[in-house]
Design an enzyme around this catalytic site. Structure first.
Site, PDB file in Angstrom:
ATOM      1  CB  CYS A 159      14.578 -36.705 -26.006  1.00 42.24           C
ATOM      2  SG  CYS A 159      15.802 -35.396 -25.869  1.00 42.24           S
TER       3      CYS A 159
ATOM      4  CG  ASP B 226      10.101 -36.874 -19.815  1.00 49.76           C
ATOM      5  OD1 ASP B 226      10.812 -37.044 -20.826  1.00 49.76           O
ATOM      6  OD2 ASP B 226      10.575 -36.798 -18.663  1.00 49.76           O
TER       7      ASP B 226
ATOM      8  CG  HIS C 157      13.683 -38.242 -21.707  1.00 56.06           C
ATOM      9  ND1 HIS C 157      13.043 -37.019 -21.762  1.00 56.06           N
ATOM     10  CD2 HIS C 157      14.892 -38.061 -22.266  1.00 56.06           C
ATOM     11  CE1 HIS C 157      13.842 -36.133 -22.312  1.00 56.06           C
ATOM     12  NE2 HIS C 157      14.973 -36.725 -22.638  1.00 56.06           N
TER      13      HIS C 157
END
Length: 470
Positions: A137, A313, A315
């Site tokens: 990440c 984000d 993820h």
């Protein structure tokens, strides 16, 4: 209510932003005729869909609980929004119901290149990893920061194009956009300068990390610099861990430069004394964003709204995009690199390790950046970035890129104001007068300390702090 924009779910398969497309619906046949050689990415696997959904629920729940505990749930969001140096007055705009933002703000946010976990790519060398889900990440957040700098480099801050137009200008912009995105494709093609494969391999060399280990913000910054150097990229990457930018290392033979400043701004959370600088940093016209995150979970920050940051984000796991021979792609091929649903996170929830990015296209832009940051210090903001006319000390040379004598004698002498606190950031619209304070202190004794007396702006962020990657 804050809740709406905090939990708006990013489209998993949506179109590119409205102002990147033609002002009419585009059929599959029209797209195919425009780019007949394009190849669609693989379908999202059932396992990835489950994981992505669970992740969305987790983020929704944690953000909502945090908003309740902080007393922000029923508060109206701030009306001033800044996105990579561009200001929006939301009090004058009609918002779009599902996101809480006007459409042109959504369009601008959608221009950001969104680098996320990918799967179904060829195994990374010397490993069996065909996905970076669960460990990559921060690398993806670093890619996202680098991608914005490259967009600024080739397209500028404000741009638009149609995927189907044959107009030469639209065609040129489309080609430039796809060229930037393809630099982050997940393969070993020479054009994939910043692929996850190359980043992981260089991480082994620089950080001694095996494929599948977590990376911290500074390790990621070093990797980006190393890959740019290896490729003799048009954009130079300069890194520093002590907040000092040594101008002689940049200015001798100036090239467009992305400055990456890795900082640790607290112990467990960001020290509130730095909130104003974080806010102001995203207001600067040179801002390329911030790679940071919440504790043990990396994010990319692109904007600020009150005491909250807008973020992307990494993820969400998406299938890797297959490169075409002619580097031509359909709108749908690259849709997963765009997120039109902004989310926000309170600065009180940030991890203290982060990398600030500033893109300077010209020497004048670099001088302007210095002037603006010094104005922040003059106005009482605790600035974590300072400038020195000389070269980096010998011990710091590995942390910085560049060589040669000072190439611009008109760069102002170094000055730093005493540390102070402010409740709101200051909009910088003027340049300060030249300072004669050449011997102003920039050492650790002038930096804020925690309640225990520890200096909170020292050293690099340890990669070992990123031990949980949701």
């Amino acid at each position: 209510m804050v809740f709406v924009s905090n939990v708006a779910e990013p489209r998993q398969d949506g179109e590119m932003p409205a102002n990147v497309t033609a002002n009419k619906s585009v059929s599959a046949n029209e797209q195919a005729s425009a780019h007949p050689a394009s190849a669609h990415p693989a379908a999202e696997s059932a396992a990835d869909m489950v994981v992505n959904t669970l992740r969305e629920w987790y983020v929704l729940a944690s953000d909502s609980i945090a908003s309740l505990l902080d007393g922000r749930f029923l508060q109206q969001p701030a009306r001033d929004l800044w996105l990579l140096g561009k200001h929006y007055d939301l009090s004058l705009e009609q918002t779009e119901s599902t996101t809480g933002y006007p459409q042109h703000v959504i369009d601008d946010f959608s221009h950001l290149i969104w680098c996320t976990y990918r799967s179904h790519y060829a195994p990374i060398a010397q490993s069996q990893f065909t996905t970076d889900a669960g460990w990559g990440c921060m690398l993806r957040a670093g890619q996202t920061l680098m991608a914005q700098a490259l967009q600024l480099h080739v397209l500028g801050r404000d741009w638009t194009f149609s995927w189907t137009s044959s107009d030469p200008e639209h065609t040129k912009r489309r080609q430039l956009y796809t060229r930037v995105v393809s630099e982050f494709f997940d393969d070993y093609d020479p054009r994939s300068t910043f692929s996850i494969q190359r980043m992981a391999a260089l991480g082994q060399q620089f950080e001694g990390k095996d494929i599948g280990e977590w990376f911290g913000p500074y390790g990621t910054a070093r990797i980006l610099r190393g890959l740019a150097q290896q490729a003799s990229h048009d954009v130079t990457v300069y890194t520093t861990t002590d907040g000092v930018v040594y101008l002689a290392d940049i200015c001798a033979e100036f090239r467009p430069t992305l400055i990456l400043v890795a900082s640790m701004l607290g112990i467990d959370r960001v020290n509130p004394v730095y909130y104003a600088f974080i806010q102001a940093s995203l207001m600067l016209p040179q801002s390329a964003g911030i790679a940071g995150g919440r504790p043990s979970s990396a994010l990319y920050f692109a904007g600020v709204q009150g005491d909250e940051l807008l973020y992307l984000d990494p993820h969400n796991t998406r299938p890797a995009v297959t490169r075409t021979n002619n580097n031509e792609y359909l709108q749908s091929d690259l849709a997963s690199y765009s997120c039109p649903a902004p989310r926000r996170i309170a600065m009180s929830r940030l991890d203290p390790c982060m990398v600030f990015g500033y893109y300077c296209a010209t020497l004048e832009s670099l001088i302007d950046l210095r002037s603006r940051i010094e104005l922040l210090a003059d106005d009482g903001v605790t600035a974590i970035v300072s400038f020195d006319n000389g070269h980096a000390p010998e011990s710091a040379i590995p942390e910085s890129h560049g060589s040669g004598p000072v190439g611009s004698e008109f760069i102002k002498s170094e000055a730093r104001a005493d540390d102070g606190r402010v409740s709101t950031p200051v909009l910088l619209t003027k340049l300060p007068n030249d300072s004669d304070n050449d011997d102003a202190s920039c050492n650790s004794t002038s930096r804020p300390k925690s309640e225990s007396g520890e200096i909170v702006l020292e050293g690099e962020c340890s990669d070992e702090e990123w031990v949980t990657d949701l």
